[in-house]
Design a protein around this motif. Structure first.
Motif, PDB file in Angstrom:
ATOM      1  N   GLY A   1      30.716  39.307  41.915  1.00 44.41           N
ATOM      2  CA  GLY A   1      30.090  38.421  40.689  1.00 44.41           C
ATOM      3  C   GLY A   1      30.433  36.965  40.950  1.00 44.41           C
ATOM      4  N   PRO A   2      29.870  36.107  40.054  1.00 43.58           N
ATOM      5  CA  PRO A   2      30.074  34.723  40.233  1.00 43.58           C
ATOM      6  C   PRO A   2      31.716  34.417  39.704  1.00 43.58           C
ATOM      7  CG  PRO A   2      28.548  35.333  38.447  1.00 43.58           C
ATOM      8  CD  PRO A   2      28.920  36.597  39.088  1.00 43.58           C
ATOM      9  N   GLN A   3      32.254  33.658  40.305  1.00 51.13           N
ATOM     10  CA  GLN A   3      33.584  33.075  40.483  1.00 51.13           C
ATOM     11  C   GLN A   3      34.331  33.311  39.244  1.00 51.13           C
ATOM     12  OE1 GLN A   3      30.518  31.327  39.211  1.00 51.13           O
ATOM     13  NE2 GLN A   3      29.811  31.037  41.275  1.00 51.13           N
ATOM     14  N   ILE A   4      34.632  34.536  38.816  1.00 51.60           N
ATOM     15  CA  ILE A   4      35.752  34.835  37.953  1.00 51.60           C
ATOM     16  C   ILE A   4      37.078  34.749  38.910  1.00 51.60           C
ATOM     17  CG2 ILE A   4      36.595  36.809  36.559  1.00 51.60           C
ATOM     18  CD1 ILE A   4      34.102  38.111  36.220  1.00 51.60           C
ATOM     19  N   GLU A   5      37.690  34.085  38.123  1.00 49.76           N
ATOM     20  CA  GLU A   5      39.002  33.796  38.976  1.00 49.76           C
ATOM     21  C   GLU A   5      40.246  34.746  38.308  1.00 49.76           C
ATOM     22  OE1 GLU A   5      39.928  31.716  41.461  1.00 49.76           O
ATOM     23  OE2 GLU A   5      37.993  30.958  41.570  1.00 49.76           O
ATOM     24  N   LYS A   6      40.237  34.943  36.942  1.00 50.93           N
ATOM     25  CA  LYS A   6      41.347  35.918  36.281  1.00 50.93           C
ATOM     26  C   LYS A   6      40.303  36.532  35.110  1.00 50.93           C
ATOM     27  CE  LYS A   6      45.030  35.086  38.916  1.00 50.93           C
ATOM     28  NZ  LYS A   6      44.902  35.624  39.869  1.00 50.93           N
ATOM     29  N   THR A   7      41.121  37.601  35.011  1.00 52.14           N
ATOM     30  CA  THR A   7      40.752  38.280  33.422  1.00 52.14           C
ATOM     31  C   THR A   7      42.002  38.593  32.818  1.00 52.14           C
ATOM     32  OG1 THR A   7      38.626  38.914  34.610  1.00 52.14           O
ATOM     33  CG2 THR A   7      39.431  40.362  32.731  1.00 52.14           C
TER      34      THR A   7
ATOM     35  N   THR B   1      30.663  18.217  34.057  1.00 45.79           N
ATOM     36  CA  THR B   1      30.832  19.803  34.257  1.00 45.79           C
ATOM     37  C   THR B   1      32.413  20.019  34.411  1.00 45.79           C
ATOM     38  OG1 THR B   1      31.055  19.221  36.627  1.00 45.79           O
ATOM     39  CG2 THR B   1      28.797  19.707  35.772  1.00 45.79           C
ATOM     40  N   ARG B   2      32.546  21.402  34.036  1.00 44.75           N
ATOM     41  CA  ARG B   2      34.180  21.894  33.780  1.00 44.75           C
ATOM     42  C   ARG B   2      34.117  23.268  34.102  1.00 44.75           C
ATOM     43  NH1 ARG B   2      34.766  16.842  33.203  1.00 44.75           N
ATOM     44  NH2 ARG B   2      35.288  15.806  31.465  1.00 44.75           N
ATOM     45  N   PRO B   3      35.183  23.705  34.571  1.00 41.61           N
ATOM     46  CA  PRO B   3      35.791  24.985  34.580  1.00 41.61           C
ATOM     47  C   PRO B   3      35.143  25.395  33.156  1.00 41.61           C
ATOM     48  CG  PRO B   3      37.124  24.063  36.000  1.00 41.61           C
ATOM     49  CD  PRO B   3      36.277  22.988  35.100  1.00 41.61           C
ATOM     50  N   PHE B   4      35.370  26.909  32.903  1.00 45.74           N
ATOM     51  CA  PHE B   4      35.090  27.270  31.386  1.00 45.74           C
ATOM     52  C   PHE B   4      35.856  28.885  31.131  1.00 45.74           C
ATOM     53  CE2 PHE B   4      31.669  28.375  34.046  1.00 45.74           C
ATOM     54  CZ  PHE B   4      31.177  29.556  33.724  1.00 45.74           C
ATOM     55  N   VAL B   5      35.951  29.054  29.970  1.00 46.74           N
ATOM     56  CA  VAL B   5      36.730  30.399  29.797  1.00 46.74           C
ATOM     57  C   VAL B   5      35.692  30.992  28.928  1.00 46.74           C
ATOM     58  CG1 VAL B   5      38.399  31.621  28.496  1.00 46.74           C
ATOM     59  CG2 VAL B   5      38.962  29.301  29.876  1.00 46.74           C
ATOM     60  N   CYS B   6      35.174  32.539  29.158  1.00 49.66           N
ATOM     61  CA  CYS B   6      34.437  33.229  28.306  1.00 49.66           C
ATOM     62  C   CYS B   6      35.250  34.256  27.505  1.00 49.66           C
ATOM     63  CB  CYS B   6      33.621  34.068  29.303  1.00 49.66           C
ATOM     64  SG  CYS B   6      32.260  32.789  30.051  1.00 49.66           S
ATOM     65  N   PHE B   7      34.809  34.556  26.200  1.00 49.02           N
ATOM     66  CA  PHE B   7      35.480  35.522  25.524  1.00 49.02           C
ATOM     67  C   PHE B   7      34.358  36.739  25.110  1.00 49.02           C
ATOM     68  CE2 PHE B   7      36.972  36.971  21.232  1.00 49.02           C
ATOM     69  CZ  PHE B   7      38.521  37.251  21.735  1.00 49.02           C
ATOM     70  N   TYR B   8      34.663  37.872  25.300  1.00 49.22           N
ATOM     71  CA  TYR B   8      33.685  39.121  25.148  1.00 49.22           C
ATOM     72  C   TYR B   8      34.183  40.025  24.204  1.00 49.22           C
ATOM     73  CZ  TYR B   8      32.186  37.230  29.585  1.00 49.22           C
ATOM     74  OH  TYR B   8      31.691  36.338  30.573  1.00 49.22           O
TER      75      TYR B   8
ATOM     76  N   GLY C   1      43.512  41.970  22.891  1.00 49.98           N
ATOM     77  CA  GLY C   1      43.117  43.090  21.735  1.00 49.98           C
ATOM     78  C   GLY C   1      42.131  43.926  22.473  1.00 49.98           C
ATOM     79  N   THR C   2      40.887  43.868  21.589  1.00 51.03           N
ATOM     80  CA  THR C   2      39.883  44.689  22.384  1.00 51.03           C
ATOM     81  C   THR C   2      38.828  43.911  22.884  1.00 51.03           C
ATOM     82  OG1 THR C   2      38.615  44.387  20.370  1.00 51.03           O
ATOM     83  CG2 THR C   2      39.882  46.251  20.618  1.00 51.03           C
ATOM     84  N   ALA C   3      39.227  42.603  23.224  1.00 52.20           N
ATOM     85  CA  ALA C   3      38.455  41.661  23.742  1.00 52.20           C
ATOM     86  C   ALA C   3      38.729  41.459  25.170  1.00 52.20           C
ATOM     87  CB  ALA C   3      38.144  40.420  22.968  1.00 52.20           C
ATOM     88  N   THR C   4      37.990  40.640  26.038  1.00 52.56           N
ATOM     89  CA  THR C   4      38.212  40.351  27.292  1.00 52.56           C
ATOM     90  C   THR C   4      37.839  38.967  27.579  1.00 52.56           C
ATOM     91  OG1 THR C   4      37.359  42.322  28.170  1.00 52.56           O
ATOM     92  CG2 THR C   4      37.667  40.746  29.722  1.00 52.56           C
ATOM     93  N   ILE C   5      38.917  38.002  28.268  1.00 54.20           N
ATOM     94  CA  ILE C   5      38.587  36.650  28.309  1.00 54.20           C
ATOM     95  C   ILE C   5      38.325  36.591  30.009  1.00 54.20           C
ATOM     96  CG2 ILE C   5      39.914  34.524  28.214  1.00 54.20           C
ATOM     97  CD1 ILE C   5      41.691  35.526  26.017  1.00 54.20           C
ATOM     98  N   HIS C   6      37.739  35.967  30.269  1.00 59.21           N
ATOM     99  CA  HIS C   6      37.242  35.489  31.538  1.00 59.21           C
ATOM    100  C   HIS C   6      37.462  33.926  31.942  1.00 59.21           C
ATOM    101  CE1 HIS C   6      36.015  39.317  33.237  1.00 59.21           C
ATOM    102  NE2 HIS C   6      34.982  39.473  32.350  1.00 59.21           N
TER     103      HIS C   6
END
Length: 166
Positions: free
Chosen positions: A32-38, A159-166, A42-47
């Motif tokens: 998958g695309p460029q996930i560096e770390k996960t 443009t910047r790197p970014f952090v997603c939260f699920y 809690g019950t969420a995931t940060i990529h």
């Protein structure tokens, strides 16, 4: 010396660990695309994604990539520190800023989170947000040596790197 710095960074993450964080940091091995770390929070995931995108493209990517995904909304010092350390652990000094999910809606004075949650925490650099030339509508976190963990408003087209939260 480098090992000592890495160890101290790890201790800082552990010390600032929010309740419910299991402290799992994973290298992504998918195609998958460029996930560096996960990280699990809690019950969420940060990529953390290292490939720079505009604010809008990053937010749309987070929405497409994960169920209920958005750029990360930060509601306290513990999550702020976690995001900072996740990025620093991954890239050290090579990444200086990272998108977080705060934005001005239609040039209003107040900021909102892209996930619609309440804006109840901020960590702006003193004097920010200042909306230079009425173009700084999005938020970034400083993640390098310059004011680490503090936020700045910036033009959403950068443009910047970014952090997603699920």
């Amino acid at each position: 010396m480098k090992s000592l710095v890495l160890f101290l960074s790890f201790l800082a993450v552990a010390w600032c660990t929010p309740k419910g964080l299991r402290g799992e940091l994973h290298q992504n091995s998918t195609n998958g695309p460029q996930i560096e770390k996960t990280m699990i929070y809690g019950t969420a995931t940060i990529h953390y994604f290292s490939t720079p995108k505009t604010f809008t493209d990053a937010e749309m990517y987070c929405r497409r990539y994960g169920r209920n995904g958005h750029l990360v909304s930060i509601h306290g010092v513990k999550l702020n520190n976690l995001v900072l350390h996740l990025v620093k652990y991954t890239h050290g000094k090579s990444t200086h800023t990272t998108w977080i999910g705060g934005m001005r809606f239609l040039q209003a004075q107040n900021y909102i989170w892209t996930d619609g949650s309440k804006w109840n925490y901020s960590k702006w650099v003193p004097g920010e947000p200042n909306n230079v030339k009425q173009k700084e509508l999005c938020s970034e976190m400083y993640t390098g040596d310059y004011k680490p963990g503090l936020w700045n408003d910036v033009d959403c087209a950068k443009t910047r790197p970014f952090v997603c939260f699920y």
